[in-house]
Design an enzyme around this catalytic site. Structure first.
Site, PDB file in Angstrom:
ATOM      1  N   SER A  96      34.563  30.787  62.632  1.00  7.80           N
ATOM      2  CA  SER A  96      34.840  29.505  62.061  1.00  7.80           C
ATOM      3  C   SER A  96      36.157  28.664  62.930  1.00  7.80           C
ATOM      4  CB  SER A  96      36.230  30.258  60.934  1.00  7.80           C
ATOM      5  OG  SER A  96      35.004  30.618  59.870  1.00  7.80           O
ATOM      6  N   LYS A  99      33.998  25.053  63.276  1.00  6.30           N
ATOM      7  CA  LYS A  99      33.755  24.081  62.536  1.00  6.30           C
ATOM      8  C   LYS A  99      34.991  23.072  62.926  1.00  6.30           C
ATOM      9  CE  LYS A  99      33.621  27.769  58.700  1.00  6.30           C
ATOM     10  NZ  LYS A  99      33.276  28.216  57.498  1.00  6.30           N
ATOM     11  N   SER A 156      37.840  26.294  54.759  1.00  2.29           N
ATOM     12  CA  SER A 156      36.998  26.608  56.004  1.00  2.29           C
ATOM     13  C   SER A 156      35.919  26.667  55.322  1.00  2.29           C
ATOM     14  CB  SER A 156      37.248  28.112  56.974  1.00  2.29           C
ATOM     15  OG  SER A 156      36.869  28.523  58.202  1.00  2.29           O
TER      16      SER A 156
END
Length: 325
Positions: A96, A99, A156
């Protein structure tokens, strides 16, 4: 006659003595402290103190022997000096941390974050099957872009990534092309993206050094910095959540306190997949300097000890102790 001379001598002596006292008092009056006036200082006499935050600091001894993350880079953001690195150019799966790129491109390509987007039902099917992390928005929900942006970086939320991708580029595939183009522009030489979320793909990779380059760039954007350094955020009311709901940072929610020796951890983005391990890209301020720390590949899951966060606290504490000594 002798008496007259004697009296004259005495009188002259007294006059001289009195004259000396008068002169002494006059000098004393001139030497007394006067009230301070700005006009008393000439500009050329001013010596402005150096801003400590602008000065590169000396090498800081950081012990990596007991670190849980094998891939590490620590940079003094003020001077952009690499203080510590370990296998920083080794390929990792960023999970993640991906992101960060999705969020900065979302900001740069959304003219008005107060406008509304709709979460299409089509976004959710694959995310459910892949057990992706979600912010909590529902199919068909009408949400402000700003709320979706916080949904990317704090909880997230994968659905937020896909919503922005569709809105900006028409599809996730087209948005990923933008991500790879941006990575090349930034000099992220060992990075290749295959999706917006960081879900595992063998051809979706980066390095902690490249993630540092990305985060350094993103933090120059005020909107990104504001979101990245938030510990929680409450959304505006929507058709699916009339009272709104609250996001919590996936880093801060595991921390009793953001304080470290001489400063605090300002923000961070966590990442995890089975192949990537526990990852973290964080920002801290210690003794007037800002630092970026990126770590990857720590053992564990969301249900175990958060070793990547423990590593960050450990390293930032070491900086605080070293600088104060």
């Amino acid at each position: 006659m002798i008496k007259l001379y004697g009296l004259f001598f005495i009188a002259t002596t007294l006059l001289l003595f009195l004259l000396v006292l008068v002169i002494k008092d006059f000098r004393s009056m001139n030497n007394e402290e006067r009230p301070f006036k700005i006009s008393d200082i000439r500009t050329k006499d001013l010596v402005l103190p150096d801003k400590g935050s602008d000065k590169p600091i000396p090498d800081i001894p950081v012990d990596l022997d007991h670190l849980n993350s094998p891939n590490v880079i620590l940079v003094d953001l003020n001077s952009e000096k690499v203080l510590v690195e370990q296998d920083s150019s080794e390929r990792i799966y960023p999970a993640s941390l991906t992101k960060i790129m999705t969020a900065i491109l979302a900001i740069e390509n959304t003219p008005d974050l107060e406008k509304t987007l709709i979460f299409s039902s089509d976004l959710f099917q694959d995310l459910y099957s892949q057990n992706a992390s979600l912010a909590g928005f529902q199919p068909g929900e009408k949400v402000k872009y700003k709320d979706a942006l916080y949904g990317i970086l704090l909880p997230s939320g994968a659905e937020c990534c896909l919503a922005f991708a569709d809105s900006i580029a028409g599809s996730e595939t087209a948005f990923v092309e933008m991500m790879n183009k941006k990575a090349a522009e930034l000099g992220m030489k060992n990075t290749h993206f295959r999706n917006t979320t960081g879900l595992h793909d063998d051809d979706h990779y980066s390095t902690v050094e490249d993630i540092y380059i990305l985060l350094r760039y993103a933090l120059k954007n005020e909107v990104f910095r504001t979101v990245f350094t938030s510990s929680r955020y409450s959304t505006t009311p929507s058709n699916s959540h009339p009272g709104g709901f609250t996001f919590h940072s996936t880093m801060f929610k595991y921390m009793d306190s953001a304080e470290v020796t001489g400063g605090e951890i300002l923000g961070g983005k966590t990442g995890y997949t089975g192949q990537a391990g526990l990852c973290l890209a964080s920002l801290a301020s210690v003794n007037g300097h800002e630092y970026i720390l990126v770590t990857a590949n720590a053992d564990g899951t969301h249900q175990t000890k958060q070793l990547h966060i423990m590593d960050a606290v450990n390293i930032y504490n070491q900086i605080g102790v070293a600088v104060s000594n």
